[in-house]
Scaffold this motif. Sequence first.
Motif, PDB file in Angstrom:
ATOM      1  N   GLU A 149       0.822  -1.211   0.000  1.00  0.00           N
ATOM      2  CA  GLU A 149       0.000   0.000   0.000  1.00  0.00           C
ATOM      3  C   GLU A 149       0.857   1.263   0.000  1.00  0.00           C
ATOM      4  OE1 GLU A 149      -3.498   0.851   0.212  1.00  0.00           O
ATOM      5  OE2 GLU A 149      -3.584  -1.119  -0.718  1.00  0.00           O
ATOM      6  N   ALA A 150       1.997   1.201   0.671  1.00  0.00           N
ATOM      7  CA  ALA A 150       2.887   2.364   0.756  1.00  0.00           C
ATOM      8  C   ALA A 150       3.716   2.538  -0.512  1.00  0.00           C
ATOM      9  CB  ALA A 150       3.797   2.226   1.968  1.00  0.00           C
ATOM     10  N   GLY A 151       3.610   1.583  -1.427  1.00  0.00           N
ATOM     11  CA  GLY A 151       4.364   1.677  -2.672  1.00  0.00           C
ATOM     12  C   GLY A 151       5.803   1.215  -2.542  1.00  0.00           C
ATOM     13  N   GLU A 152       6.120   0.522  -1.451  1.00  0.00           N
ATOM     14  CA  GLU A 152       7.486   0.044  -1.238  1.00  0.00           C
ATOM     15  C   GLU A 152       7.763  -1.253  -1.996  1.00  0.00           C
ATOM     16  OE1 GLU A 152       8.075  -0.284   2.971  1.00  0.00           O
ATOM     17  OE2 GLU A 152       7.467   1.781   3.332  1.00  0.00           O
ATOM     18  N   ILE A 153       6.714  -1.938  -2.391  1.00  0.00           N
ATOM     19  CA  ILE A 153       6.848  -3.202  -3.113  1.00  0.00           C
ATOM     20  C   ILE A 153       6.041  -3.083  -4.401  1.00  0.00           C
ATOM     21  CG2 ILE A 153       6.344  -5.677  -3.094  1.00  0.00           C
ATOM     22  CD1 ILE A 153       6.408  -5.626  -0.082  1.00  0.00           C
ATOM     23  N   GLU A 154       6.575  -3.643  -5.450  1.00  0.00           N
ATOM     24  CA  GLU A 154       5.838  -3.652  -6.710  1.00  0.00           C
ATOM     25  C   GLU A 154       5.336  -5.068  -6.958  1.00  0.00           C
ATOM     26  OE1 GLU A 154       6.794  -2.683 -11.309  1.00  0.00           O
ATOM     27  OE2 GLU A 154       7.589  -1.312  -9.803  1.00  0.00           O
ATOM     28  N   LEU A 155       4.077  -5.171  -7.339  1.00  0.00           N
ATOM     29  CA  LEU A 155       3.489  -6.482  -7.600  1.00  0.00           C
ATOM     30  C   LEU A 155       4.045  -7.069  -8.888  1.00  0.00           C
ATOM     31  CD1 LEU A 155      -0.329  -6.120  -6.838  1.00  0.00           C
ATOM     32  CD2 LEU A 155       1.341  -7.462  -5.609  1.00  0.00           C
ATOM     33  N   SER A 156       4.229  -8.380  -8.850  1.00  0.00           N
ATOM     34  CA  SER A 156       4.562  -9.074 -10.095  1.00  0.00           C
ATOM     35  C   SER A 156       3.426 -10.060 -10.346  1.00  0.00           C
ATOM     36  CB  SER A 156       5.904  -9.801  -9.969  1.00  0.00           C
ATOM     37  OG  SER A 156       5.845 -10.744  -8.922  1.00  0.00           O
ATOM     38  N   TYR A 157       2.926 -10.029 -11.538  1.00  0.00           N
ATOM     39  CA  TYR A 157       1.782 -10.849 -11.893  1.00  0.00           C
ATOM     40  C   TYR A 157       2.249 -12.127 -12.580  1.00  0.00           C
ATOM     41  CZ  TYR A 157      -0.759  -6.555 -11.002  1.00  0.00           C
ATOM     42  OH  TYR A 157      -1.267  -5.430 -10.418  1.00  0.00           O
ATOM     43  N   SER A 158       1.534 -13.215 -12.291  1.00  0.00           N
ATOM     44  CA  SER A 158       1.827 -14.472 -12.972  1.00  0.00           C
ATOM     45  C   SER A 158       0.530 -15.277 -13.060  1.00  0.00           C
ATOM     46  CB  SER A 158       2.900 -15.263 -12.218  1.00  0.00           C
ATOM     47  OG  SER A 158       2.441 -15.598 -10.925  1.00  0.00           O
ATOM     48  N   ARG A 159       0.507 -16.177 -13.989  1.00  0.00           N
ATOM     49  CA  ARG A 159      -0.665 -17.034 -14.150  1.00  0.00           C
ATOM     50  C   ARG A 159      -0.635 -18.110 -13.067  1.00  0.00           C
ATOM     51  NH1 ARG A 159      -3.660 -16.788 -18.765  1.00  0.00           N
ATOM     52  NH2 ARG A 159      -2.848 -15.451 -20.385  1.00  0.00           N
ATOM     53  N   VAL A 160      -1.823 -18.453 -12.598  1.00  0.00           N
ATOM     54  CA  VAL A 160      -1.951 -19.514 -11.600  1.00  0.00           C
ATOM     55  C   VAL A 160      -3.013 -20.504 -12.060  1.00  0.00           C
ATOM     56  CG1 VAL A 160      -1.231 -18.096  -9.643  1.00  0.00           C
ATOM     57  CG2 VAL A 160      -3.632 -18.212 -10.233  1.00  0.00           C
ATOM     58  N   ASN A 161      -2.878 -21.725 -11.577  1.00  0.00           N
ATOM     59  CA  ASN A 161      -3.862 -22.748 -11.871  1.00  0.00           C
ATOM     60  C   ASN A 161      -4.864 -22.751 -10.712  1.00  0.00           C
ATOM     61  OD1 ASN A 161      -5.370 -25.032 -12.292  1.00  0.00           O
ATOM     62  ND2 ASN A 161      -3.621 -26.282 -12.950  1.00  0.00           N
ATOM     63  N   LEU A 162      -5.970 -22.046 -10.904  1.00  0.00           N
ATOM     64  CA  LEU A 162      -6.963 -21.896  -9.852  1.00  0.00           C
ATOM     65  C   LEU A 162      -7.559 -23.241  -9.454  1.00  0.00           C
ATOM     66  CD1 LEU A 162      -8.385 -19.860  -8.057  1.00  0.00           C
ATOM     67  CD2 LEU A 162     -10.086 -19.540  -9.838  1.00  0.00           C
ATOM     68  N   ASN A 163      -7.757 -24.131 -10.398  1.00  0.00           N
ATOM     69  CA  ASN A 163      -8.291 -25.458 -10.078  1.00  0.00           C
ATOM     70  C   ASN A 163      -7.369 -26.200  -9.124  1.00  0.00           C
ATOM     71  OD1 ASN A 163     -10.630 -25.239 -11.574  1.00  0.00           O
ATOM     72  ND2 ASN A 163      -9.668 -25.994 -13.442  1.00  0.00           N
ATOM     73  N   ALA A 164      -6.072 -26.133  -9.361  1.00  0.00           N
ATOM     74  CA  ALA A 164      -5.114 -26.822  -8.493  1.00  0.00           C
ATOM     75  C   ALA A 164      -5.130 -26.219  -7.088  1.00  0.00           C
ATOM     76  CB  ALA A 164      -3.707 -26.751  -9.088  1.00  0.00           C
ATOM     77  N   ILE A 165      -5.242 -24.895  -7.012  1.00  0.00           N
ATOM     78  CA  ILE A 165      -5.286 -24.235  -5.700  1.00  0.00           C
ATOM     79  C   ILE A 165      -6.542 -24.654  -4.940  1.00  0.00           C
ATOM     80  CG2 ILE A 165      -5.511 -22.000  -4.542  1.00  0.00           C
ATOM     81  CD1 ILE A 165      -3.778 -20.834  -6.809  1.00  0.00           C
ATOM     82  N   LEU A 166      -7.686 -24.647  -5.618  1.00  0.00           N
ATOM     83  CA  LEU A 166      -8.941 -25.031  -4.959  1.00  0.00           C
ATOM     84  C   LEU A 166      -8.915 -26.502  -4.529  1.00  0.00           C
ATOM     85  CD1 LEU A 166     -11.534 -23.127  -7.165  1.00  0.00           C
ATOM     86  CD2 LEU A 166     -10.776 -22.555  -4.854  1.00  0.00           C
ATOM     87  N   ARG A 167      -8.351 -27.372  -5.359  1.00  0.00           N
ATOM     88  CA  ARG A 167      -8.226 -28.791  -4.968  1.00  0.00           C
ATOM     89  C   ARG A 167      -7.360 -28.928  -3.725  1.00  0.00           C
ATOM     90  NH1 ARG A 167      -8.240 -29.972 -10.567  1.00  0.00           N
ATOM     91  NH2 ARG A 167      -6.009 -29.640 -10.656  1.00  0.00           N
ATOM     92  N   SER A 168      -6.267 -28.175  -3.693  1.00  0.00           N
ATOM     93  CA  SER A 168      -5.352 -28.232  -2.551  1.00  0.00           C
ATOM     94  C   SER A 168      -6.054 -27.778  -1.267  1.00  0.00           C
ATOM     95  CB  SER A 168      -4.124 -27.364  -2.828  1.00  0.00           C
ATOM     96  OG  SER A 168      -3.313 -27.282  -1.702  1.00  0.00           O
ATOM     97  N   VAL A 169      -6.828 -26.711  -1.355  1.00  0.00           N
ATOM     98  CA  VAL A 169      -7.560 -26.212  -0.191  1.00  0.00           C
ATOM     99  C   VAL A 169      -8.595 -27.241   0.250  1.00  0.00           C
ATOM    100  CG1 VAL A 169      -9.194 -24.452   0.610  1.00  0.00           C
ATOM    101  CG2 VAL A 169      -7.160 -23.774  -0.691  1.00  0.00           C
ATOM    102  N   ALA A 170      -9.329 -27.812  -0.709  1.00  0.00           N
ATOM    103  CA  ALA A 170     -10.344 -28.810  -0.372  1.00  0.00           C
ATOM    104  C   ALA A 170      -9.698 -30.033   0.291  1.00  0.00           C
ATOM    105  CB  ALA A 170     -11.110 -29.226  -1.624  1.00  0.00           C
ATOM    106  N   VAL A 171      -8.551 -30.464  -0.219  1.00  0.00           N
ATOM    107  CA  VAL A 171      -7.859 -31.625   0.361  1.00  0.00           C
ATOM    108  C   VAL A 171      -7.396 -31.312   1.775  1.00  0.00           C
ATOM    109  CG1 VAL A 171      -5.747 -33.019   0.176  1.00  0.00           C
ATOM    110  CG2 VAL A 171      -7.197 -32.669  -1.828  1.00  0.00           C
TER     111      VAL A 171
END
Length: 184
Positions: A149-171
């Motif tokens: 929020e203070a602008g001290e870090i810059e975001l880096s964007y990358s593609r993610v596999n949302l299905n894999a993340i949701l499966r991991s959370v469900a497991v």
Amino acid sequence: MKFGLGLYAGVITLFLIIFIWVYILHKRQVRTLREKLKYIQQRTSHIQLTVDFPSKDVTELVDTMNEIFSFYQQQLITLEKKEISVKETITNLSHDLRTPLTVIRGYTQILLNAEVLDTEEKDMIEIINERVNALNILMDQLFEFARLEAGEIELSYSRVNLNAILRSVAVSFYQVFEDKGIVP
């Protein structure tokens, strides 16, 4: 009669000259105000607008604009003070929470290595240790967000596999589902 017509033409000519002169001064005033507004907009300046040619309508407009600028500047100052206060609060929070959490983690490690505890007590200590680790992770995320929020870090964007993340959370909740008799 010729004298009256010449006087009439002279008065009209004088009136037209004065009207054109006032029109030119107003136009010049508007151009000057526009240039000052652009300057203020580009530099977030504390400059107040001024009127070079006195005109009731233009003066009222300039006064109103100056009031708006003053209010805007006050809001910016208030916002900056609040932002500094939030940063200080987060920094203080960091120190105030990290020290006790580090102490708790140290004591739980000592207790886990102690020979005098039975298995149930060690399990409870392990739960405390896990909660302390979870709190540390949450705090790290909070501070990272504050830096973002203070602008001290810059975001880096990358593609993610949302299905894999949701499966991991469900497991990760599978045991909880099973304990409650819910079939996932």
